[in-house]
Every structure is written in C-alpha cells, then in structure tokens.
Design an enzyme around this catalytic site. Structure first.
Site, PDB file in Angstrom:
ATOM      1  N   ARG A  79     -60.963  94.661 -53.451  1.00  0.00           N
ATOM      2  CA  ARG A  79     -61.338  95.474 -52.555  1.00  0.00           C
ATOM      3  C   ARG A  79     -62.464  95.893 -52.974  1.00  0.00           C
ATOM      4  NH1 ARG A  79     -63.189 100.500 -51.793  1.00  0.00           N
ATOM      5  NH2 ARG A  79     -61.498 101.519 -53.168  1.00  0.00           N
ATOM      6  N   GLU A  80     -62.390  96.710 -53.956  1.00  0.00           N
ATOM      7  CA  GLU A  80     -63.622  97.645 -54.618  1.00  0.00           C
ATOM      8  C   GLU A  80     -64.569  96.576 -55.092  1.00  0.00           C
ATOM      9  OE1 GLU A  80     -64.603 101.366 -55.013  1.00  0.00           O
ATOM     10  OE2 GLU A  80     -66.452 100.318 -55.456  1.00  0.00           O
ATOM     11  N   HIS A 140     -56.590  98.600 -47.974  1.00  0.00           N
ATOM     12  CA  HIS A 140     -57.328  99.728 -48.126  1.00  0.00           C
ATOM     13  C   HIS A 140     -58.113 100.148 -46.568  1.00  0.00           C
ATOM     14  CE1 HIS A 140     -60.860 102.476 -49.392  1.00  0.00           C
ATOM     15  NE2 HIS A 140     -59.783 102.973 -50.185  1.00  0.00           N
ATOM     16  N   ARG A 200     -50.755 105.922 -49.214  1.00  0.00           N
ATOM     17  CA  ARG A 200     -51.344 107.001 -49.894  1.00  0.00           C
ATOM     18  C   ARG A 200     -52.562 107.373 -49.311  1.00  0.00           C
ATOM     19  NH1 ARG A 200     -56.578 105.188 -52.929  1.00  0.00           N
ATOM     20  NH2 ARG A 200     -57.290 105.246 -50.806  1.00  0.00           N
ATOM     21  N   THR A 234     -66.369 109.213 -56.005  1.00  0.00           N
ATOM     22  CA  THR A 234     -67.177 108.038 -55.216  1.00  0.00           C
ATOM     23  C   THR A 234     -68.525 107.825 -55.829  1.00  0.00           C
ATOM     24  OG1 THR A 234     -65.599 108.620 -53.383  1.00  0.00           O
ATOM     25  CG2 THR A 234     -67.790 107.563 -52.984  1.00  0.00           C
ATOM     26  N   HIS A 263     -66.059 105.848 -60.155  1.00  0.00           N
ATOM     27  CA  HIS A 263     -67.024 105.271 -60.260  1.00  0.00           C
ATOM     28  C   HIS A 263     -68.073 105.399 -61.707  1.00  0.00           C
ATOM     29  CE1 HIS A 263     -67.576 102.734 -56.501  1.00  0.00           C
ATOM     30  NE2 HIS A 263     -66.373 103.861 -56.306  1.00  0.00           N
ATOM     31  N   HIS A 358     -68.578  96.853 -94.629  1.00  0.00           N
ATOM     32  CA  HIS A 358     -67.496  96.400 -93.664  1.00  0.00           C
ATOM     33  C   HIS A 358     -66.826  95.149 -93.919  1.00  0.00           C
ATOM     34  CE1 HIS A 358     -68.855  99.318 -90.144  1.00  0.00           C
ATOM     35  NE2 HIS A 358     -69.465  99.547 -91.292  1.00  0.00           N
TER      36      HIS A 358
HETATM   37  C1  HCA Z   1     -66.088 103.549 -51.067  1.00  0.00           C
HETATM   38  C2  HCA Z   1     -64.568 104.279 -51.079  1.00  0.00           C
HETATM   39  C3  HCA Z   1     -63.917 104.479 -52.392  1.00  0.00           C
HETATM   40  C4  HCA Z   1     -62.291 104.757 -52.051  1.00  0.00           C
HETATM   41  C5  HCA Z   1     -61.777 105.271 -53.319  1.00  0.00           C
HETATM   42  C6  HCA Z   1     -60.098 105.556 -52.804  1.00  0.00           C
HETATM   43  C7  HCA Z   1     -64.642 105.442 -53.273  1.00  0.00           C
HETATM   44  O1  HCA Z   1     -66.055 102.448 -51.477  1.00  0.00           O
HETATM   45  O2  HCA Z   1     -66.631 104.323 -50.893  1.00  0.00           O
HETATM   46  O3  HCA Z   1     -59.727 105.096 -51.732  1.00  0.00           O
HETATM   47  O4  HCA Z   1     -59.495 106.302 -53.520  1.00  0.00           O
HETATM   48  O5  HCA Z   1     -65.179 105.208 -54.156  1.00  0.00           O
HETATM   49  O6  HCA Z   1     -64.507 106.604 -52.465  1.00  0.00           O
HETATM   50  O7  HCA Z   1     -63.716 103.333 -53.042  1.00  0.00           O
HETATM   51 CU    CU Z   2     -65.021 103.333 -54.901  1.00  0.00          CU
END
Ligand code: HCA
Ligand code: CU
Length: 494
Positions: A79-80, A140, A200, A234, A263, A358
């Site tokens: 996903r990400e 998601h 969630r 984010t 991030h 070392h």
């Molecule tokens: C994005 C969304 C997300 C969502 C994270 C989450 C972020 O791609 O901008 O669902 O907890 O970083 O906020 O990845």
């Molecule tokens: Cu994200």
C-alpha cells in the site's frame, strides 16, 4: 542480486563462523559451517545476548507503558510501498511479496484501496483468496462510504480508514471540518464493524493536527468499538519525544490498540516507531526497505534491527529473520533499486569489521563490536584485512583458515608487507591470500627470512609473472575474473 558465497572452509580453530573477506564484496548469506563453534564457545558467537532490556534500579519509571516486548507489524509495502516513485507491482509480484511476508511472519499486510483502480480491486481480491497462513489482510481506504462498501466486498480481514485532520489537509485537501469527519467516521466504522471484520481509524498528519481535535475523535471512535486508532506522521516532521508524548496521552484516552505510521523525511522513522512502542503503541507500520511516498516510512529491516536489541527473544520467536534478505532483494528488484550499502542488517558492510583494533576484538568475542549477531539473520560477519588499517591478529586468523604454518613473528612480517602494498592500493582477498601463500612458501623453502622485504617483493613478482602466463589464468581472465576485480576497484574508490 548478491553473488554466491565464497566462504573459506571451517578449520576447527574456533573461528568457523568468522569469514575473512575483502570489504568490497556484497554481503552474502551465511553458509552454515559443518561444526559451528563460536570464538567464545557460545552457540551464536556472542558471549552475552545483545539486549538492553532495562530491568533493575536503572529502568525508567514510565516503562510500565512500554510495549517493546509486545507489538505487531502492519506491513504496508503493498500500500504505502505502492506509493513509492518507482513502484509498479504486477499481481504476480504482489503475490510473491505477500507470501514472503506471510512466511516471514508479519501479523498484517496492508493493500492499496480497491477504490484506487479496477486492477487494484482485482489484486486485493486475488490476494485475499491466497489463504495466507498467518498474516491478516487489510485494505486502506479514505473515510468514505463508497470506499468502505467496495473494501468489505474484497474479502479482507480488516479495513484501515484514514482522513486528514490537520488544518493543512482540512483546508487544502478534502475541505471538510471536524464535525463532518466525526459523523462520517462513525458511519464508516459502524458499517465495517457490521460486516464482522476489523476496523482502524487513523488521522492523517496527526502531528500537525490540533490535540483537542485528535483526542476528541479518537475518543469517539474508541467508544463505538474501533479495533485500533492510528497516528500518522504523514510529513515526517515528528521527533521521538513528540511521538512519546502524543502516544502516551492517547494511551490514557482510548482503550483500543494504537497503530503508528512514520514517514522518514527527517530520518526519525525507526526512532519514532520505537518511542511509540515505549509509550504504549501496539502496532507499527513498515514497508520493505522503507519504500513509500517521498523517501518512505519505517523500514521493516530497520525496525527489526532496533527491536532485536530491545527484546531478541520476542523478535526471534515471532519472525523468520533469515528471510529478511530475500524479501528485501525481491522488493529491491521489483522497484529497480539497490539495497543501500548501509542498510540495517543486510547492507553489504553491516557486519564487516575493518580497523585492526576492531578485528582483533571481534576475533576474540564478536560482542565487542556487534550489537546484532549476523547469524540470527542468516548472514555472516566479515573481517576485512587487505587494507592499510589492518592488524596482525586478523591476518593470523586468515593464515589459520588457509592452514598455513607461520609463527607470530612471521605473521607480523607478512602483515607489514600487506600494509605496505595496501598503502598504494587496497588489496583484494585474492591478493592477500597470494601474499600469505608466497610468504609461507618462501619461509619454508628457506628462500625468505623475516625482515627480508625486498626478497619477498621478488618472490611475489616471480609468482605473479608465472601465474599470469599460465593457461589456467588466461582462461579465467576470459571468463570474467577481471570483471569481478573491476567491481572491487570501483567499490574501493567509491
Ligand atoms: C498518505 C496516507 C498515509 C496514511 C497513514 C495511515 C499517511 O499516503 O498520505 O493510514 O495511518 O502517511 O498519512 O500513508
Ligand atoms: Cu504514509
């Protein structure tokens, strides 16, 4: 991606798991030695488990909140990771990644929303039909009923809902106020719950949102029975202290699980994940090699490295660690990137020791300069010896591996020659072995005595001349040896 191992045979000197190679080779998986005896007699080469599980008078008062020994992974490569600039995953690749993550043992994988595109929807449905052994499948979605309706039809085990709560996103992205967000969140959550699957709720850009807004919506969704609330950094602006404070506050407000997503824009993604767990978070979002929007999120391997130090027993019991390298190679290949040289655990130099001081200590006991044990990940440590910083103890270890018979004075003398030559150009492992072999033959034939540097030079020249004119060598040159050496030289000057 990595060349096959070229590991010297075990020789019963107590250093079997120690492999001495040139640093400029890519890190390779360990070949299990026939009879594994670590230098210090322990089974893994480390005399003490490398843990910092703080117990006793120095443990922090607030550690009662800590979940560093009880947490779960939500693996978001699919996903990400699909938001990474280079990513384009076919279904076949997604299936491979999903199966590998299942074998590795992650608790959840998160997939791109079925609302994103028809292919995304088809992929999500296909992955749900795989029948993964352990890993639950999430998708998601935006906080929207249309997306929720699509999501629950795919066969997923749960839905991760997200909506921006910071003023930046409220004003410039979706344009909704907190009242609309709360009302829609309740509707979506109740709908997903009615389908009997996990839900969630997460606030995008949590660290630039107003705390009262955040706490209010989290409290509301907790009350209606959400499984987890999510905190997302984010834009990668948060630091570990801010993370600790927010998660600790949230822990006092909700009774459900707390998922976190960091991030890595300012390099804090792993530290923030750790701080979140210390403050009571229960789930960490990761992606393989950290791939994601911009420069990505908490990398799976980096989180594992961090958590191995916190609680090795927990991590080893849950995850199939030797698979990490294979998963990273698969993803790196799929998105056409290299595994970074300094990658956690699997970077080519992650377990390579160079300086003489070392090397000596590592040979005596690997815990001296290693907090992680490479064998836990199916990796091998290397001691690099063909360079100007080398020391005679490391060279002696190589002499023993080669079964050469040299006393300490002779090893020191040979080491001086290696250093002299390495001052001009880093010596490959092949070069070092040649020097040692020629030295050994010279000493035992009586042609060479300790301290006769010029004689050794002549013996080496003679050896190189006869080697280069041998038909065997010419054959090798045609078949790629120079290419290998070229790689070594490139790495040297990089
Ligand atoms: C994005 C969304 C997300 C969502 C994270 C989450 C972020 O791609 O901008 O669902 O907890 O970083 O906020 O990845
Ligand atoms: Cu994200």
């Amino acid at each position: 991606m990595c060349p096959p191992a070229d590991v010297p045979p075990a020789n019963g000197n107590g250093h079997e798991e120690m492999v001495l190679v040139d640093t400029h080779e890519t890190a390779r998986p360990a070949i299990p030695p026939a009879n594994q005896t670590a230098p210090n007699g322990s089974s893994n080469g480390h005399s003490h488990p490398p843990t910092n599980k703080a117990k006793g008078p120095y443990s922090r008062a607030s550690d009662f909140l800590s979940n560093t020994s009880n947490w779960k992974i939500i693996e978001s490569t699919l996903r990400e990771g699909e938001q990474f600039a280079n990513a384009f995953f076919t279904l076949e690749t997604k299936i491979k990644i999903a199966k590998m993550l299942d074998d590795f043992g992650v608790e959840y994988i998160e997939l791109t929303s079925p609302a994103a595109s028809p292919e995304s929807r088809a992929h999500c449905e296909a992955i749900c039909k795989l029948g993964l052994k352990k890993t639950k499948i999430l998708t998601h979605i935006r906080c929207h009923m249309d997306d929720a309706r699509l999501a629950v039809e795919t066969g997923v085990d749960g839905v991760d809902v997200v909506i921006g709560t910071s003023s930046f996103l409220r004003e410039h992205s979706h344009g909704k106020d907190m009242a609309w967000i709360t009302k829609t969140a309740i509707e979506v959550i109740e709908f997903v719950k009615s389908k009997g699957i996990e839900i969630r709720f997460s606030s995008e850009d949590s660290f630039r949102s107003e705390l009262p807004d955040l706490l209010s919506i989290y409290r509301t969704v907790d009350k209606i029975g959400v499984n987890r609330v999510g905190v997302a950094d984010t834009v990668g602006c948060a630091d570990p202290r801010q993370v600790y404070d927010l998660v600790r506050t949230l822990r006092g407000v909700v009774s459900c699980d707390i998922e976190t997503h960091f991030h890595n824009d300012t390099g804090c993604a792993i530290a923030n994940a750790y701080a979140a767990l210390e403050a009571g978070a229960t789930h960490i979002d990761t992606s393989v090699l950290g791939i994601g929007e911009r420069n990505g999120i908490t990398p799976l391997g980096g989180l594992i490295a961090r958590m191995m130090v916190a609680d090795p027993d927990y991590v080893k019991a849950k995850y199939n660690l030797p698979m990490l390298r294979e998963i990273e190679n698969l993803v790196a290949e799929a998105v056409e990137i290299q595994v970074p040289f300094n990658n956690y655990i699997t970077g080519f130099c992650a377990f390579t020791h160079k300086a003489g001081i070392h090397a000596k200590a590592i040979l005596a006991n690997p815990s001296t300069y290693e907090i992680l044990n490479p064998s836990d990940f199916g990796m091998t440590r290397y001691v690099s010896i063909g360079h100007r910083l080398t020391g005679w103890n490391a060279v002696k270890s190589r002499v023993e591996q080669l079964n050469l018979n040299l006393n300490d004075e002779q090893v020191k003398d040979a080491t001086a020659k290696i250093k002299e030559l390495a001052d001009v150009r880093t010596q490959s492992m092949e070069d070092v072995d040649m020097i040692l072999r020629v030295y050994h033959t010279g000493i035992h034939s009586g042609d060479l005595k300790v301290g006769q540097s010029a004689v050794l030079d002549r013996l080496l020249e003679k050896h190189i001349a006869s080697r280069d004119s041998s038909p065997d060598r010419r054959e090798k040159d045609v078949n790629g040896t120079p290419a290998k050496r070229q790689r070594v030289d490139e790495a040297t000057t990089a």
